[in-house]
Motif scaffolding. Structure first.
Motif, short mmCIF file in Angstrom:
data_model
loop_
_atom_site.label_atom_id
_atom_site.label_comp_id
_atom_site.label_asym_id
_atom_site.label_seq_id
_atom_site.Cartn_x
_atom_site.Cartn_y
_atom_site.Cartn_z
N VAL A 250 0.82 -1.21 0.00
CA VAL A 250 0.00 0.00 0.00
C VAL A 250 0.86 1.26 0.00
O VAL A 250 0.53 2.25 -0.66
CB VAL A 250 -0.95 0.00 1.22
CG1 VAL A 250 -1.75 1.30 1.27
CG2 VAL A 250 -1.86 -1.21 1.18
N ASP A 251 1.95 1.22 0.74
CA ASP A 251 2.80 2.40 0.90
C ASP A 251 3.63 2.62 -0.37
O ASP A 251 4.55 1.87 -0.67
CB ASP A 251 3.73 2.19 2.11
CG ASP A 251 4.47 3.47 2.50
OD1 ASP A 251 4.68 4.33 1.63
OD2 ASP A 251 4.82 3.61 3.68
N ASP A 252 3.29 3.69 -1.11
CA ASP A 252 4.00 3.99 -2.36
C ASP A 252 5.48 4.30 -2.12
O ASP A 252 6.33 4.03 -2.98
CB ASP A 252 3.34 5.17 -3.08
CG ASP A 252 1.99 4.81 -3.65
OD1 ASP A 252 1.75 3.61 -3.89
OD2 ASP A 252 1.17 5.72 -3.86
N LEU A 253 5.79 4.88 -0.96
CA LEU A 253 7.18 5.22 -0.66
C LEU A 253 8.01 3.96 -0.52
O LEU A 253 9.15 3.90 -1.00
CB LEU A 253 7.26 6.06 0.62
CG LEU A 253 8.66 6.52 1.03
CD1 LEU A 253 9.31 7.32 -0.09
CD2 LEU A 253 8.58 7.36 2.30
N MET A 254 7.45 2.93 0.12
CA MET A 254 8.17 1.66 0.24
C MET A 254 8.46 1.07 -1.13
O MET A 254 9.56 0.58 -1.40
CB MET A 254 7.35 0.66 1.06
CG MET A 254 7.35 0.90 2.55
SD MET A 254 6.59 -0.50 3.40
CE MET A 254 6.46 0.16 5.06
#
Length: 307
Positions: A250-254
């Motif tokens: 879900v986390d785009d940064l990851m």
């Protein structure tokens, strides 16, 4: 995202490599000096860089999903390890170079180059993600990585427990203990570790430049196999990671950090560990140089895709 900062960081690293090349040509730094510097970087400055990254006050204070980041990192490295079984054969690499090509497939320039580039792309807060993603790298490069560079197609180095007893692995263990216990080092100790760790990037680039001084540069840029490898390393592998993670995490940064790190050039450790453990230093230097030069084009393209 400031593309100028990204390109600027890559150009700076390339210029330091060129400086090392010229210092060797001017007989200021020779191959013996390079080997001693490699020992210093592998055993002192890189472990200091690992510990400083894991004990940053901001890192200790952040509340993030540590387990999720590490799982993503290990999944990426499992994928890259599987590729090491096929890529050398696909590229018809001589068996004597299998070990170093496997290393180059699996390990990217995270600590020396990845951190400043990640910071330029996503901001300083993303360094925390990159540091945690770097944990498996620090463990594997000093174990499996040493095994790769120390072996060739005809004679393989025995893989035993002694590979796990080295400065890099100890640094990971110490850093993890400090991170989990939230212990902050005294200011004088932390400042010393940071200052020593900061020597890693310029020294690593100088070592690469010195190593390249004994290789005809035209040979590097005329090597079709290295171009094919660079396409896989800098474009194909990170795109596969992006396609695999974008609908799961879900986390785009990851996702972005994972893709950019996998798309980094070959780790400078390839040259230093080859120096230290009698690996194929020439191929390692050629791979680092060509992928670093080409990454000036490919990394901005990857960032544009992610954006």
């Amino acid at each position: 995202m400031d593309f100028y900062l990204i390109v600027n960081q890559l150009v700076v690293l390339f210029l330091i490599i060129f400086l090392g090349y010229m210092l060797n040509k001017w007989n200021i730094l020779d191959k013996y000096t390079s080997k001693r510097l490699s020992t210093f970087v592998v055993n002192i400055t890189t472990p200091a860089l690992i510990i400083s990254g894991m004990t940053d006050p901001q890192t200790l204070q952040e509340d993030i999903n540590l387990l999720q980041i590490i799982i993503i990192a290990f999944v990426c490295y499992v994928f890259l390890y599987i590729l090491t079984l096929f890529v050398p054969k696909l590229l018809k690499v001589p068996k004597s170079d299998y070990g170093i090509y496997k290393f180059m497939v699996m390990f990217s320039n995270v600590g020396f180059m990845g951190f400043p580039v990640i910071s330029a792309i996503y901001g300083r807060s993303a360094i925390l993600y990159a540091s945690l993603f770097n944990l498996p790298f620090n463990l594997l490069v000093y174990t499996l990585g040493i095994y790769f560079v120390s072996s060739d197609g005809d004679k393989k180095m025995d893989f035993n427990w002694r590979l796990f007893i080295n400065a890099g692995v100890i640094a990971v263990i110490v850093g993890m203990i400090l991170y989990l216990t939230k212990v902050q080092l005294p200011m004088f100790a932390r400042d010393t570790i940071i200052m020593v760790g900061d020597l890693t990037t310029p020294l690593a680039m100088l070592i690469i430049g010195i190593s390249l001084a004994g290789i005809p540069i035209r040979k590097v840029f005329a090597n079709y196999r290295l171009y094919a490898f660079s396409l896989l390393k800098l474009v194909v592998f990170p795109l596969i990671i992006w396609l695999a993670l974008r609908n799961i995490v879900v986390d785009d940064l990851m996702v972005g950090v994972a893709v950019v790190i996998v798309g980094m050039p070959v780790a400078a450790n390839a040259v230093m560990l080859s120096n230290e453990f009698d690996g194929n230093e020439k191929v390692a230097s050629e791979g680092v140089l060509l992928t670093t030069v080409l990454s000036i084009i490919t990394i901005p393209l990857l960032v544009f895709l992610l954006a």
